[in-house]
Scaffold this motif. Structure first.
Motif, mmCIF file in Angstrom:
data_model
loop_
_atom_site.group_PDB
_atom_site.id
_atom_site.type_symbol
_atom_site.label_atom_id
_atom_site.label_comp_id
_atom_site.label_asym_id
_atom_site.label_seq_id
_atom_site.Cartn_x
_atom_site.Cartn_y
_atom_site.Cartn_z
ATOM 1 N N PRO A 163 42.107 -93.371 -72.383
ATOM 2 C CA PRO A 163 41.706 -92.002 -71.240
ATOM 3 C C PRO A 163 41.045 -91.030 -72.475
ATOM 4 C CG PRO A 163 43.844 -92.206 -71.425
ATOM 5 C CD PRO A 163 43.413 -93.528 -71.968
ATOM 6 N N MET A 164 40.162 -90.275 -72.280
ATOM 7 C CA MET A 164 39.789 -88.901 -73.010
ATOM 8 C C MET A 164 40.623 -88.124 -73.007
ATOM 9 S SD MET A 164 35.662 -88.483 -71.914
ATOM 10 C CE MET A 164 36.115 -88.467 -69.975
ATOM 11 N N ARG A 165 41.025 -87.690 -74.409
ATOM 12 C CA ARG A 165 41.941 -86.765 -74.779
ATOM 13 C C ARG A 165 41.610 -86.005 -75.985
ATOM 14 N NH1 ARG A 165 45.567 -88.371 -78.375
ATOM 15 N NH2 ARG A 165 45.733 -90.627 -78.926
ATOM 16 N N ALA A 166 42.034 -84.634 -75.995
ATOM 17 C CA ALA A 166 41.995 -83.822 -77.457
ATOM 18 C C ALA A 166 42.676 -84.702 -78.521
ATOM 19 C CB ALA A 166 42.337 -82.508 -77.299
ATOM 20 N N PRO A 167 42.298 -84.803 -79.720
ATOM 21 C CA PRO A 167 43.259 -85.308 -80.596
ATOM 22 C C PRO A 167 44.327 -84.412 -80.810
ATOM 23 C CG PRO A 167 40.864 -85.187 -81.562
ATOM 24 C CD PRO A 167 40.893 -84.346 -79.910
ATOM 25 N N GLU A 168 45.327 -84.930 -81.287
ATOM 26 C CA GLU A 168 46.898 -84.248 -81.448
ATOM 27 C C GLU A 168 46.342 -83.131 -82.338
ATOM 28 O OE1 GLU A 168 49.518 -84.239 -79.717
ATOM 29 O OE2 GLU A 168 48.740 -85.579 -78.318
ATOM 30 N N PRO A 169 46.965 -81.885 -82.307
ATOM 31 C CA PRO A 169 46.797 -81.004 -83.509
ATOM 32 C C PRO A 169 47.071 -81.512 -84.616
ATOM 33 C CG PRO A 169 47.416 -80.071 -81.222
ATOM 34 C CD PRO A 169 47.600 -81.429 -81.203
ATOM 35 N N GLU A 170 48.116 -82.319 -84.836
ATOM 36 C CA GLU A 170 48.712 -82.578 -85.946
ATOM 37 C C GLU A 170 47.675 -83.704 -86.633
ATOM 38 O OE1 GLU A 170 50.549 -82.846 -83.292
ATOM 39 O OE2 GLU A 170 51.965 -81.220 -83.647
ATOM 40 N N ARG A 171 47.161 -84.432 -85.754
ATOM 41 C CA ARG A 171 46.229 -85.527 -86.314
ATOM 42 C C ARG A 171 45.021 -84.827 -86.642
ATOM 43 N NH1 ARG A 171 43.889 -90.289 -82.281
ATOM 44 N NH2 ARG A 171 42.449 -91.328 -83.995
ATOM 45 N N ALA A 172 44.342 -83.826 -85.847
ATOM 46 C CA ALA A 172 43.213 -83.268 -86.371
ATOM 47 C C ALA A 172 43.506 -82.317 -87.672
ATOM 48 C CB ALA A 172 42.980 -82.210 -85.391
ATOM 49 N N ALA A 173 44.579 -81.669 -87.972
ATOM 50 C CA ALA A 173 45.075 -81.009 -89.034
ATOM 51 C C ALA A 173 45.099 -81.886 -90.348
ATOM 52 C CB ALA A 173 46.214 -80.477 -88.835
ATOM 53 N N ALA A 174 45.617 -83.232 -90.093
ATOM 54 C CA ALA A 174 45.699 -84.261 -91.186
ATOM 55 C C ALA A 174 44.190 -84.547 -91.599
ATOM 56 C CB ALA A 174 46.616 -85.275 -90.840
ATOM 57 N N ARG A 175 43.399 -84.734 -90.651
ATOM 58 C CA ARG A 175 41.848 -85.440 -90.829
ATOM 59 C C ARG A 175 41.441 -84.052 -91.623
ATOM 60 N NH1 ARG A 175 38.353 -86.929 -86.014
ATOM 61 N NH2 ARG A 175 38.458 -84.898 -85.605
ATOM 62 N N ALA A 176 41.430 -82.828 -91.451
ATOM 63 C CA ALA A 176 40.847 -81.811 -91.974
ATOM 64 C C ALA A 176 41.514 -81.650 -93.474
ATOM 65 C CB ALA A 176 41.324 -80.434 -91.305
ATOM 66 N N GLU A 177 42.781 -81.747 -93.562
ATOM 67 C CA GLU A 177 43.471 -81.791 -94.866
ATOM 68 C C GLU A 177 42.809 -82.997 -95.866
ATOM 69 O OE1 GLU A 177 47.561 -81.118 -95.118
ATOM 70 O OE2 GLU A 177 47.351 -79.366 -93.604
ATOM 71 N N GLN A 178 42.657 -84.199 -95.323
ATOM 72 C CA GLN A 178 42.045 -85.187 -95.991
ATOM 73 C C GLN A 178 40.766 -84.838 -96.338
ATOM 74 O OE1 GLN A 178 41.646 -88.736 -93.717
ATOM 75 N NE2 GLN A 178 41.544 -90.228 -95.294
ATOM 76 N N ALA A 179 39.859 -84.113 -95.652
ATOM 77 C CA ALA A 179 38.487 -83.698 -96.049
ATOM 78 C C ALA A 179 38.448 -82.858 -97.260
ATOM 79 C CB ALA A 179 37.816 -83.309 -94.820
ATOM 80 N N LEU A 180 39.535 -82.112 -97.344
ATOM 81 C CA LEU A 180 39.766 -81.058 -98.284
ATOM 82 C C LEU A 180 40.008 -81.901 -99.694
ATOM 83 C CD1 LEU A 180 39.972 -78.242 -99.680
ATOM 84 C CD2 LEU A 180 42.170 -78.125 -98.766
ATOM 85 N N SER A 181 41.057 -82.591 -99.460
ATOM 86 C CA SER A 181 41.491 -83.525 -100.601
ATOM 87 C C SER A 181 40.213 -84.137 -101.228
ATOM 88 C CB SER A 181 42.523 -84.549 -100.359
ATOM 89 O OG SER A 181 43.783 -83.704 -99.775
ATOM 90 N N GLU A 182 39.601 -84.934 -100.262
ATOM 91 C CA GLU A 182 38.389 -85.737 -100.864
ATOM 92 C C GLU A 182 37.180 -84.811 -101.467
ATOM 93 O OE1 GLU A 182 36.441 -89.701 -100.797
ATOM 94 O OE2 GLU A 182 38.533 -88.766 -100.869
ATOM 95 N N ALA A 183 36.929 -83.607 -100.946
ATOM 96 C CA ALA A 183 35.916 -82.862 -101.445
ATOM 97 C C ALA A 183 36.794 -82.249 -102.815
ATOM 98 C CB ALA A 183 35.816 -81.394 -100.545
ATOM 99 N N LEU A 184 37.813 -82.100 -102.900
ATOM 100 C CA LEU A 184 38.309 -81.819 -104.344
ATOM 101 C C LEU A 184 38.260 -82.791 -105.312
ATOM 102 C CD1 LEU A 184 41.423 -79.981 -103.152
ATOM 103 C CD2 LEU A 184 39.845 -78.803 -104.454
ATOM 104 N N ARG A 185 38.530 -84.004 -104.938
ATOM 105 C CA ARG A 185 38.118 -85.117 -105.797
ATOM 106 C C ARG A 185 36.816 -85.441 -106.270
ATOM 107 N NH1 ARG A 185 37.196 -90.633 -105.516
ATOM 108 N NH2 ARG A 185 36.821 -90.312 -103.413
ATOM 109 N N LEU A 186 35.807 -85.350 -105.388
ATOM 110 C CA LEU A 186 34.554 -85.591 -105.540
ATOM 111 C C LEU A 186 33.566 -84.470 -106.236
ATOM 112 C CD1 LEU A 186 33.688 -87.421 -102.490
ATOM 113 C CD2 LEU A 186 34.066 -88.382 -104.712
ATOM 114 N N THR A 187 34.325 -83.201 -106.182
ATOM 115 C CA THR A 187 33.338 -82.009 -106.796
ATOM 116 C C THR A 187 33.666 -81.752 -108.161
ATOM 117 O OG1 THR A 187 33.372 -81.190 -104.538
ATOM 118 C CG2 THR A 187 32.710 -79.627 -106.110
ATOM 119 N N GLU A 188 32.932 -81.807 -109.067
ATOM 120 C CA GLU A 188 33.099 -81.895 -110.424
ATOM 121 C C GLU A 188 32.595 -80.620 -111.142
ATOM 122 O OE1 GLU A 188 30.917 -85.408 -111.723
ATOM 123 O OE2 GLU A 188 32.499 -86.603 -111.179
ATOM 124 N N GLY A 189 32.980 -80.319 -112.347
ATOM 125 C CA GLY A 189 32.612 -79.492 -113.190
ATOM 126 C C GLY A 189 33.197 -77.967 -112.759
#
Length: 343
Positions: A163-189
């Motif tokens: 069934p359609m449901r909003a992602p759990e806030p914890e799950r959405a937050a974890a995905r966002a923090e993962q994006a931040l970690s990935e951006a930090l890893r890939l952005t150089e200089g």
């Protein structure tokens, strides 16, 4: 066409798009299949590629039809055919008329839509508006976005058992923090060093509220580049999902699309500063006013959960940095400019 699956099509493949349209008028040979949304108009052999930055290749045939080749072909299931068919049934017309989707048993090969006369890409007309200070367009985009969401809200999930449901806030937050970690890893200089210095503030802004609004089928990659200005007004295109996020959930709060559009308005300001020498202060003021007019028009049609906008906007900038690092390095200045303005 068989070669497309192995070697992504390029602008040198002259004649392939018009040949595809001719083939669609008859029986389609295996291993291909066609899902038809509306009768295909007759089109001559002339072709020209659309040359703005995009993940795939779009070819205009006879100034009447656009063939978008997925480069490389996208694995099925793919969101675009279902969404386009639903929009036709829902009576949503603020898009390029959908005609057909060409698939194999495992991949989406091409999408065929109508050509909109006088169409200009959002990265052209919107930058012009930033340069001149025009902001009244933003209200029309807010109304278009709300109308799109009204139409998409009636598209059921293809998997009723889940069934359609909003992602759990914890799950959405974890995905966002993962994006931040990935951006930090890939952005150089120097950019990477600066990003690391404000990462704690960005992480705080990524915090999700305890509850989120109910999900609908969203566009998923909703920015000004997906809005064509044409002789009949504005039209939203490209329902392929978000190329900056693998495995993105198609059913999410509407605010995800809204935040993608508001961040893209800030990207327009960065492009105008860099490419048009628009004064920085004037470009930033334009982006702020356009944002407010867009949101105000949207709120007149649909309610907004304002608490979701900041975390979604910051997450989107992280994903823009990831996209730049992986696909388009010269784009990095835009999300970096937005983040430096914010932090």
């Amino acid at each position: 066409m068989l070669a497309v699956g192995e070697n992504p099509i390029t602008t040198s493949e002259h004649g392939l798009s018009s040949a595809l349209l001719a083939a669609l008028s008859g029986e389609v040979p295996a291993p291909f299949a066609v899902e038809r949304f509306a009768p295909l108009p007759a089109a001559g052999p002339s072709e020209r590629a659309i040359t703005v930055d995009q993940t795939n290749l779009s070819v205009v045939v006879d100034e009447r039809v656009v063939v978008k080749w997925l480069t490389p072909p996208a694995a099925l299931p793919h969101p675009a055919p279902a969404v386009l068919g639903h929009l036709v049934r829902a009576g949503f017309t603020d898009t390029a008329p959908p005609y057909a989707a060409v698939t194999t048993d495992s991949h989406l090969v091409a999408l065929v839509t109508g050509f909109l006369p006088g169409a200009r890409d959002g990265w052209e007309w919107c930058i012009d508006f930033c340069e001149t200070g025009e902001v009244t367009f933003a209200g029309r985009l807010g109304t278009l976005a709300a109308d799109l969401h009204v139409a998409l809200a009636t598209l059921p999930s293809p998997t009723p058992a889940a069934p359609m449901r909003a992602p759990e806030p914890e799950r959405a937050a974890a995905r966002a923090e993962q994006a931040l970690s990935e951006a930090l890893r890939l952005t150089e200089g120097e950019d990477g060093e600066w990003l690391a210095s404000v990462a704690h503030r960005m992480k705080a802004d990524l915090a999700m509220p305890g509850r989120v609004t109910g999900p609908i089928r969203i566009h998923g990659d909703f920015h000004v580049g997906q809005i064509l200005q044409w002789d009949g007004g504005y039209a939203v295109i490209d329902f392929d999902g978000n190329p900056t996020l693998d495995g993105a959930e198609p059913y999410q709060p509407r605010e995800r699309d809204v935040a993608q559009m508001t961040t893209s308005l800030e990207h327009v300001a960065q492009v105008a500063i860099k490419r048009r020498q628009t004064p920085t202060g004037r470009a930033h003021a334009w982006a702020a006013e356009a944002r407010e007019q867009f949101l105000a028009a949207y709120r007149e049609r649909l309610p907004l959960d304002e608490s979701l906008l900041k975390p979604y906007e910051v997450e989107q900038e992280c994903r823009e940095l990831i996209y730049a690092a992986r696909h388009l390095p010269r784009w990095r200045y835009a999300p970096m400019g937005v983040l430096k303005g914010r932090y």
